[in-house]
Design an enzyme around this catalytic site. Structure first.
Site, PDB file in Angstrom:
ATOM      1  N   ARG A  99     -66.289  55.476  39.066  1.00 12.51           N
ATOM      2  CA  ARG A  99     -65.782  56.816  38.770  1.00 12.51           C
ATOM      3  C   ARG A  99     -64.272  56.819  38.537  1.00 12.51           C
ATOM      4  O   ARG A  99     -63.773  57.459  37.602  1.00 12.51           O
ATOM      5  CB  ARG A  99     -66.132  57.768  39.913  1.00 12.51           C
ATOM      6  CG  ARG A  99     -65.794  59.228  39.669  1.00 12.51           C
ATOM      7  CD  ARG A  99     -66.727  59.838  38.647  1.00 12.51           C
ATOM      8  NE  ARG A  99     -66.228  59.731  37.272  1.00 12.51           N
ATOM      9  CZ  ARG A  99     -67.016  59.710  36.220  1.00 12.51           C
ATOM     10  NH1 ARG A  99     -68.331  59.762  36.330  1.00 12.51           N
ATOM     11  NH2 ARG A  99     -66.502  59.615  35.007  1.00 12.51           N
ATOM     12  N   LYS A 137     -44.522  67.669  30.937  1.00 14.02           N
ATOM     13  CA  LYS A 137     -45.697  68.469  31.298  1.00 14.02           C
ATOM     14  C   LYS A 137     -46.903  67.538  31.454  1.00 14.02           C
ATOM     15  O   LYS A 137     -47.847  67.550  30.670  1.00 14.02           O
ATOM     16  CB  LYS A 137     -45.950  69.544  30.248  1.00 14.02           C
ATOM     17  CG  LYS A 137     -44.819  70.557  30.167  1.00 14.02           C
ATOM     18  CD  LYS A 137     -45.030  71.560  29.052  1.00 14.02           C
ATOM     19  CE  LYS A 137     -43.864  72.538  28.964  1.00 14.02           C
ATOM     20  NZ  LYS A 137     -44.012  73.501  27.848  1.00 14.02           N
ATOM     21  N   LYS A 169     -31.453  73.163  29.893  1.00 14.56           N
ATOM     22  CA  LYS A 169     -32.444  74.033  29.281  1.00 14.56           C
ATOM     23  C   LYS A 169     -32.052  75.497  29.454  1.00 14.56           C
ATOM     24  O   LYS A 169     -30.980  75.808  29.988  1.00 14.56           O
ATOM     25  CB  LYS A 169     -33.817  73.727  29.888  1.00 14.56           C
ATOM     26  CG  LYS A 169     -34.295  72.309  29.560  1.00 14.56           C
ATOM     27  CD  LYS A 169     -35.595  71.958  30.239  1.00 14.56           C
ATOM     28  CE  LYS A 169     -36.753  72.771  29.718  1.00 14.56           C
ATOM     29  NZ  LYS A 169     -37.075  72.446  28.299  1.00 14.56           N
ATOM     30  N   GLU A 203     -30.760  72.597  25.133  1.00 12.60           N
ATOM     31  CA  GLU A 203     -31.755  73.453  24.480  1.00 12.60           C
ATOM     32  C   GLU A 203     -31.120  74.794  24.146  1.00 12.60           C
ATOM     33  O   GLU A 203     -30.461  75.404  24.993  1.00 12.60           O
ATOM     34  CB  GLU A 203     -32.941  73.650  25.411  1.00 12.60           C
ATOM     35  CG  GLU A 203     -33.985  74.657  24.904  1.00 12.60           C
ATOM     36  CD  GLU A 203     -35.015  74.975  25.975  1.00 12.60           C
ATOM     37  OE1 GLU A 203     -35.865  74.111  26.223  1.00 12.60           O
ATOM     38  OE2 GLU A 203     -34.956  76.086  26.550  1.00 12.60           O
ATOM     39  N   ASP A 224     -35.416  75.536  20.205  1.00 12.95           N
ATOM     40  CA  ASP A 224     -36.643  75.944  20.886  1.00 12.95           C
ATOM     41  C   ASP A 224     -37.193  77.234  20.303  1.00 12.95           C
ATOM     42  O   ASP A 224     -36.510  78.250  20.240  1.00 12.95           O
ATOM     43  CB  ASP A 224     -36.363  76.131  22.380  1.00 12.95           C
ATOM     44  CG  ASP A 224     -37.630  76.395  23.168  1.00 12.95           C
ATOM     45  OD1 ASP A 224     -38.618  75.683  22.945  1.00 12.95           O
ATOM     46  OD2 ASP A 224     -37.620  77.312  24.011  1.00 12.95           O
TER      47      ASP A 224
END
Length: 304
Positions: A99, A137, A169, A203, A224
């Site tokens: 598994r 992410k 950011k 950003e 962005d």
């Protein structure tokens, strides 16, 4: 570039500890200790392979006597029905590791397959030099493996962690501007304090932020959620003074048009946060007799 074996072993060991913390109760009570088996890793659907060494590590860590024959390599494309690897050895160990070996190789192959689709979408776009890259992410604990899967699919990696580069950011800029700090001055101060080998990325979400970021000496400027016209204008105004990265609103329907604007990098969080696991199966195609006497107990049909 494959993931370091020590990193693979660390991740796989943690997964095995989670799946069988006090052993595999079913196999240890049902399967004779000296039974051996052969199994095949079979693709149920087409895709791009990733995680061959991770797959093999699960069996090696459970029982070093298990042998894994690799029939395909990371980055290889395959069709439904292809046999990608064969496993032979003590049956208990094969069943215990199954598994975890499948979960990780299915996840990595899913990321590689999705990445290959994004890369194919920008290949051949006239005048484009855009790289398709991942983001942070990722699944907690699996970043190393998912980053490798992106590479196996033909993509590139962004920074690995918060420790690898300075990346200001929108929330960083919001804190700065709320405190009345001039952005260009803040960026120049950061550059003066950062190691000379580090990279500075900023950003922005509006073109009117661009001059301050350029004055601050950014190495990469992320545009962005810009529309196509503003992306083209941003590329024109930056004029090669920084790497131009596009992010936000990127999917398989939009990425070709984004690449055509002239950006250098397109970052796609979906490569890792939205990839589904590919359907791979481990089919027990032969069950042999007891290892102690070396006699075969006869073949069994492939298991569903």
């Amino acid at each position: 570039m494959s993931t370091d074996r020590r990193e693979i072993d660390r991740i796989v060991t943690a997964a095995l500890d989670e799946d069988a913390p006090w052993g595999d109760l079913t196999s240890e009570t049902l399967i004779p200790a000296d039974a051996t088996a052969t199994a095949a890793l079979v693709a149920r659907e087409p895709g791009v392979l990733s995680g061959v060494e991770v797959f093999a590590a699960a069996f090696r860590i459970v029982d070093p006597a298990i042998e894994v024959e690799r029939l395909a390599a990371d980055g290889d494309r395959f069709a439904a029905g292809d046999v990608l690897a064969r496993v032979h050895g003590p049956a208990r160990g094969i069943l215990t590791a199954e598994r975890v070996a499948l979960n990780l190789s299915q996840r990595m192959s899913g990321v590689a397959t999705l990445t290959a689709r994004y890369v194919a979408a920008v290949t051949g776009v006239a005048g484009s030099r855009a790289r398709v890259v991942d983001t942070r992410k990722t699944t907690p604990g699996l970043r190393s493996l998912e980053r490798q899967a992106v590479r196996d699919g033909g993509g590139r990696n962004h920074r690995r962690s918060l420790s690898d580069a300075i990346m200001a950011k929108d929330n960083h800029l919001a804190v700065l501007t709320a405190g009345g700090v001039d952005l260009a001055t803040a960026l120049r101060g950061a550059r003066a304090r950062m190691p000379h080998t580090a990279h500075l990325e900023v950003e922005i979400d509006r073109l009117d932020q661009l001059d301050a970021v350029l004055d601050g000496g950014a190495d990469t400027i992320m545009l962005d959620n810009f529309d196509l016209d503003d992306l083209r204008e941003g590329v024109r105004r930056i004029g090669g003074r920084a790497v131009v990265e596009a992010s936000g609103g990127v999917n398989l329907d939009t990425i070709a048009a984004i690449a055509a604007t002239g950006v250098d990098v397109i970052s796609v969080g979906a490569l890792t946060h939205s990839a589904r696991a590919l359907d791979l199966g481990l089919d027990i195609d032969i069950a042999l007799g007891r290892a102690s006497d070396g006699t075969a107990g006869g073949a069994r049909p492939e298991q569903p």
